[in-house]
Design an enzyme around this catalytic site. Structure first.
Site, short mmCIF file in Angstrom:
data_model
loop_
_atom_site.label_atom_id
_atom_site.label_comp_id
_atom_site.label_asym_id
_atom_site.label_seq_id
_atom_site.Cartn_x
_atom_site.Cartn_y
_atom_site.Cartn_z
CG HIS A 251 -12.95 2.70 8.13
ND1 HIS A 251 -13.00 2.36 6.80
CD2 HIS A 251 -12.39 3.95 8.17
CE1 HIS A 251 -12.49 3.35 6.07
NE2 HIS A 251 -12.10 4.31 6.87
NE ARG B 287 -8.04 6.59 10.51
CZ ARG B 287 -8.68 6.90 9.39
NH1 ARG B 287 -8.26 7.91 8.65
NH2 ARG B 287 -9.72 6.22 8.99
CB ALA C 92 2.99 2.46 4.59
CD GLU D 198 -12.88 13.07 4.71
OE1 GLU D 198 -12.10 12.65 5.56
OE2 GLU D 198 -12.94 12.62 3.55
NE ARG E 90 -14.26 8.52 9.68
CZ ARG E 90 -13.30 8.23 8.86
NH1 ARG E 90 -12.46 7.25 9.15
NH2 ARG E 90 -13.16 8.87 7.74
CD GLN F 7 -15.47 5.45 -0.96
OE1 GLN F 7 -16.15 6.27 -0.36
NE2 GLN F 7 -15.93 4.30 -1.39
CG LEU G 33 -4.62 7.79 2.58
CD1 LEU G 33 -5.31 8.32 1.34
CD2 LEU G 33 -4.04 6.41 2.29
N GLY H 60 0.84 -1.20 0.00
CA GLY H 60 0.00 0.00 0.00
C GLY H 60 0.87 1.25 0.00
CG HIS I 246 -16.44 4.91 7.68
ND1 HIS I 246 -17.63 5.45 7.30
CD2 HIS I 246 -15.48 5.68 7.13
CE1 HIS I 246 -17.40 6.52 6.54
NE2 HIS I 246 -16.09 6.69 6.43
CD GLU J 171 -5.81 0.14 9.10
OE1 GLU J 171 -5.90 0.37 7.88
OE2 GLU J 171 -6.74 -0.36 9.77
C1 SIN Z 1 -13.81 8.14 3.99
O1 SIN Z 1 -13.70 8.49 2.83
O2 SIN Z 1 -14.79 8.37 4.69
C2 SIN Z 1 -12.66 7.39 4.61
C3 SIN Z 1 -11.54 8.29 4.86
C4 SIN Z 1 -10.80 7.85 6.08
O3 SIN Z 1 -11.02 6.76 6.60
O4 SIN Z 1 -10.00 8.64 6.58
#
Ligand code: SIN
Length: 539
Positions: free
Chosen positions: A351, A386, A15, A115, A290, A46, A392, A13, A244, A375
């Site tokens: 998630h 988080r 990392a 977000e 979240r 995403q 990322l 991935g 999530h 991760e």
């Molecule tokens: C999302 O697009 O909701 C996931 C992004 C994330 O887990 O940071």
């Protein structure tokens, strides 16, 4: 036969690949990956990468949001370092060829998304396929690098370690645990190979497959955490599993996420009768962190007995929705849901693992010559929860730190360490004729974790889960020693190890904080629990 490499990278991935590209300037790199190189959690991300690019944002605000989400358990030095280094690492990705959405003609005039938990727009994105854009870019670079060998369909079984004693005269003052590679199964030939490596990097991604419902792909079986723990490394904060809030609820949709960015663009959550409910739980409503949103949905589902709640963005312009979320739009349409008109049925699902292999500021574990990034690692950046799109970012920054530190360590090893590795021993093992044991245990672990170690926990349920998992562990171990290893058995063994570690960590923490909520200890206890939960195997 022993295969030699300078840097062994386990996982492909963001990392693993970012690290591989950098260390390849200093030696031969071997990347081992369980399936095809692109088959990673990264490729499914995403939302995007959180970083400060807006004039009305600041490092201070991003650090504060990260610490607030982390609920007292983030390491402030780590948060400061990661946030400040972020823009440099994202610019590097652009130089490597990544294309993010932009609002202007400048190289870094990124369009920025919003977000939950972020006090400013700071999510750098590529439509709703950010991870794929990053993964494809890195894969292209890695495939064109002559110093890098990619081994697909290879799965690491165990790390190879040896103990070295440091003496002062006749007295042993310290035992050092040193990693010098891994035993790896080539899934095509069925042969186990022994890799000797100067430096080994664990970048195996997540472990959410330990739960029945997850946004993660099948490969997310916590391999890095399990191998590191067996090798004697410390693992930390494994009770903090992020659920999530919004995964698509449809009998045929396996693991499909509805990005938090959809709420960032104004989507609201409603119950089965069309009523909004988030204002009952947080003044930030749909853009609360979240943990808050996932617990609110869990509560609504338990209260109403409904199978799902709904995410509604149908009040927005259809053209905007299709352009901003092309992937989510077409996926929903495949299942008969037109998100420009209909609310999307959603449920929370496992998630992201906020805990992991404990590392220092350079991604170094407490086993010599072993690093962990992404991760798989617990760096102290995420704390108890988080912040969205910080993962990322962490992977990019830490793969750079690990590269700098491990090249130095690699160069200092030189030819000084001359050891004899034990080859993989298959004596007295036979081919298994009871694959049903593996599939049954796989299913039982994931149901057990969902039912007893989910969003809301209690000591009673955790104790029950521990007893069950320890019995399953015994069965798996007997099976492991008697039969030739297979891909499924290796994953199952790792899944069981990680499940046990999550349960033990959850039982240790006698409070509720961030993602860990225990009905028997519903309050936060700063006096006793403002610290990490660490587990380390004793030999
Ligand atoms: C999302 O697009 O909701 C996931 C992004 C994330 O887990 O940071």
């Amino acid at each position: 036969m022993i295969k030699k490499t300078d840097f062994l990278v386990i996982g492909s991935g963001i990392a693993g690949l970012s690290y591989a590209l950098k260390v390849a300037q200093f030696g031969k790199v071997t990347i081992i990956t369980k399936k095809k190189i692109q088959k990673t959690n990264t490729a499914l991300a995403q939302g995007g990468v959180a970083s400060v690019f807006s004039k009305i944002d600041s490092f201070g605000l991003h650090i504060k949001d990260t610490l607030d989400a982390g609920d007292g358990l983030c390491n402030k030095d780590v948060a400061t370092m990661v946030v400040k280094d972020g823009p440099k690492r994202i610019k590097e990705l652009v130089k490597q060829g990544a294309n993010f959405n932009k609002h202007g003609s400048g190289e870094y005039d990124f369009s920025l998304g919003q977000e939950g938990g972020h006090s400013a727009k700071r999510i750098v994105y590529a439509h709703d396929l950010t991870g794929k854009e990053i993964e494809d870019t890195l894969v292209e670079n890695v495939e064109n690098n002559k110093n890098i060998t990619i081994l697909e369909d290879h799965i690491a079984i165990n790390l190879v370690t040896f103990s070295s004693s440091i003496r002062s005269g006749l007295i042993v003052t310290q035992h050092e645990n040193i990693c010098c590679g891994a035993y790896v199964l080539d899934n095509k030939t069925g042969k186990v190979e022994t890799f000797y490596a100067g430096i080994t990097l664990l970048a195996t991604g997540g472990s959410s497959k330990v739960y029945l419902y997850t946004s993660n792909p099948d490969i997310a079986t916590g391999d890095g955490i399990a191998m590191a723990y067996r090798a004697g490394a410390s693992v930390a904060n494994l009770e903090f599993v992020q659920f999530h809030p919004t995964c698509l609820y449809h009998p045929e949709a396996k693991n499909f996420l509805i990005s938090e960015a959809v709420r960032g663009e104004g989507a609201v959550l409603i119950d089965h009768k069309g009523r909004r409910f988030m204002e009952k739980y947080s003044p930030d409503k749909e853009l609360a962190c979240r943990d808050v949103v996932a617990r609110a949905i869990d509560n609504e589902l338990k209260k109403t007995g409904a199978g799902a709640v709904f995410l509604d963005i149908s009040h927005k312009d259809p053209g905007f929705i299709k352009k901003r979320f092309p992937n989510i739009y077409s996926k929903c349409l495949e299942y008969g849901i037109d998100m420009t008109k209909d609310p999307i049925p959603v449920v929370p699902a496992a998630h992201y693992m906020c805990g992991g292999v404990a590392t220092d500021l350079n991604g170094k574990t407490d086993v010599q010559r072993l690093y962990a990034v992404g991760e798989t690692a617990c760096t102290g950046f995420h704390g108890a929860n988080r912040l969205a799109s910080n993962s990322l970012l962490e992977a990019l920054v830490y793969s750079h730190r690990a590269y700098q530190s491990s090249v130095e360590e690699f160069q200092s090893i030189g030819n000084k360490v001359n050891i004899t590795l034990d080859l993989w021993d298959e004596t007295d093992t036979t081919d298994s004729d009871e694959a049903i044991v593996v599939s049954h245990n796989w299913d039982e672990i994931r149901r057990l974790m969902w039912n007893y170690v989910g969003i809301v926990r209690s000591d009673k349920r955790l104790q029950r889960a521990l007893r069950r998992i320890q019995n399953i562990q015994k069965e798996i171990n007997a099976y492991y020693w008697d039969f030739k290893v297979t891909f499924d058995l290796i994953e199952l063994r790792n899944l069981a190890t990680v499940a046990e570690l999550i349960i033990k960590s959850a039982l240790m923490r006698k409070e509720s904080r961030g993602l860990h909520y225990n009905i028997e200890y519903p309050e936060k206890d700063d006096q006793n629990w403002l610290k990490q939960t660490i587990l380390k195997k004793s030999f």
